[in-house]
Design a protein around this motif. Sequence first.
Motif, PDB file in Angstrom:
ATOM      1  N   ALA A 263      -5.671 -16.052 -44.242  1.00 36.51           N
ATOM      2  CA  ALA A 263      -6.394 -15.983 -42.970  1.00 36.51           C
ATOM      3  C   ALA A 263      -6.143 -17.219 -42.113  1.00 36.51           C
ATOM      4  N   ARG A 264      -5.655 -18.297 -42.730  1.00 32.42           N
ATOM      5  CA  ARG A 264      -5.423 -19.541 -41.987  1.00 32.42           C
ATOM      6  C   ARG A 264      -4.037 -19.590 -41.341  1.00 32.42           C
TER       7      ARG A 264
ATOM      8  N   CYS B  94      -9.974 -10.108 -42.143  1.00 29.70           N
ATOM      9  CA  CYS B  94     -11.397  -9.819 -41.916  1.00 29.70           C
ATOM     10  C   CYS B  94     -11.699  -8.323 -41.910  1.00 29.70           C
TER      11      CYS B  94
ATOM     12  N   ARG C 254      -5.569 -13.552 -39.605  1.00 28.24           N
ATOM     13  CA  ARG C 254      -7.019 -13.726 -39.726  1.00 28.24           C
ATOM     14  C   ARG C 254      -7.740 -12.433 -39.389  1.00 28.24           C
TER      15      ARG C 254
ATOM     16  N   LYS D 118      -3.656 -16.037 -36.016  1.00 26.70           N
ATOM     17  CA  LYS D 118      -4.762 -15.214 -35.534  1.00 26.70           C
ATOM     18  C   LYS D 118      -4.645 -13.771 -36.012  1.00 26.70           C
TER      19      LYS D 118
END
Length: 525
Positions: free
Chosen positions: A63-64, A74, A70, A67
């Motif tokens: 997720a890092r 999610c 990420r 964007k």
Amino acid sequence: MDLRRLSMWAVTQDVSSAALANIKDQHNKNGFLQHITTLDKLPDKILLKIFSNLPHREISRLARVCKKWRMISCDSKLWTHVSLRPEVSGLHVTSIESLLALISIRFGPSLRYIELPIELITHTVLHELANKCPNLTNILLDFSTAMQLHDFNDLHSFPTKLRTMCVCLSEVIFMEGFMRKIYNFINGLEVLHLVGTYEKAVEEEEEEIYEVVNIHKLKSAVPNLRVVNLFGINFVDDSHVDSLSSNCIQLECLSLNFCTKFTGSILKQLFQRCKRLRCLLMQHTNLQSDHMMAIEWEKTNLQELDITATELSTECLIDILCRIPALRYLSAGQQDCFTDLVLYEFMEKGNTKSLMALDLDRNENVSDDMLLKFLKMQATHLRGLQLSGLPHLTESFWTTVLPLLKNIRILVMGMPEGCCQKIHQKIHIDSLIDSIANNCCQLERFEAHWDSETLRFSDRSSKAVDAIRMKCLRLRCLCLSDGKYFEMVKSNFERADRATVVRSTTNSRVTLVYLLHNYKDLIFN
């Protein structure tokens, strides 16, 4: 990252190669990947499929990256089954605030299963789960390491659609204050696990045993239970089982493994109340023969029975096996009184037509001749057979038996650690593996627990291993003792891209429990 490196990246991240191949094949058919050179150009749907093969710890790291990743990480579809116990899953949430954010952002309505350690079990977290995760059906609450509970006086909401709940009990913390708060929310429970601290048994017998959860009060809150697992609870005795059975008449499966105070005095009433009870697991309990013989087995619907490591008499074993109407699963290992006479009477007077799983682990008083007679009669019906820990079962015995096991799915043979010195003949494993490959094509799990001093194999062993790998296509677990033979077999399967099949008996063991009707319901912790 270009597509040429995608496979290497997937392997390092434990992505299933089969899943990756399916993705590639599906889209190559449409010429979809011909113009894609980097992962960034893959559609979200494909990235989501790749992410779904990763553990949550890796998803959190990815997720890092950017964007887009990420946003993918999610997606609530990746967070339907979550364990927040670091020692189990590696996913460590450092604070209540972080967990509350996860519940809102990532879990939501998609969450079906969650495991919570003691430090994350607070009224705030439980309120959030109840409000934000309406489809949560399975929860595990781990109080096993608790020395003090959080204050639950303000707890006024709890997940209401739970079908399965597992509570890992503490040795010293009384749970009644917490349990009293949730009684009104768990009426729909169908599966209940209460896990004790048997594995952390105290060395001093005189140390006081605390009844940390009140089962007598719990029974009125869970009238719809189908499966109850009371595992390793040092205070559970016949009165607790009596209390549960008085209100849980829908009970189908009862497991009391490692509840050493249970004697079986209530079993007669249990069967009279719970007409649907078909699975009874009582491994390592203190069963008394007179209590077992007092049961009207002929009137029960019992199909699955585990009496492993109980001290029942020969007379009792004969009485039970000859009176149960249609037994399909029998685990009766580590029984000194299980003799040839027991097996003979079972053959002559019992109903063996339904028997499809048999475990006689370490029953050294049963001869190979009697076992051979029984298997010649029963082998085609068997789906699971465990005859480990029997030093008199030689290579010639298995050479005779294996061609009979045409429908076997789970097979365990060999000797446990420290017992191989009892074997006077070496085992030539090549011929056994070859026979399994040619006769047991339905095999799914197999264990050969002979150490490297007992096993003999040749330069042609790889051909036998090739045979079992190519003919037993359903094989998902092959357990061997550490040594040169284990390393050779493991490398053979790894070269064929089946790296997870071959396992060491140091870390993995094969049992017949997969054949229990309620196996999936009985999985816990």
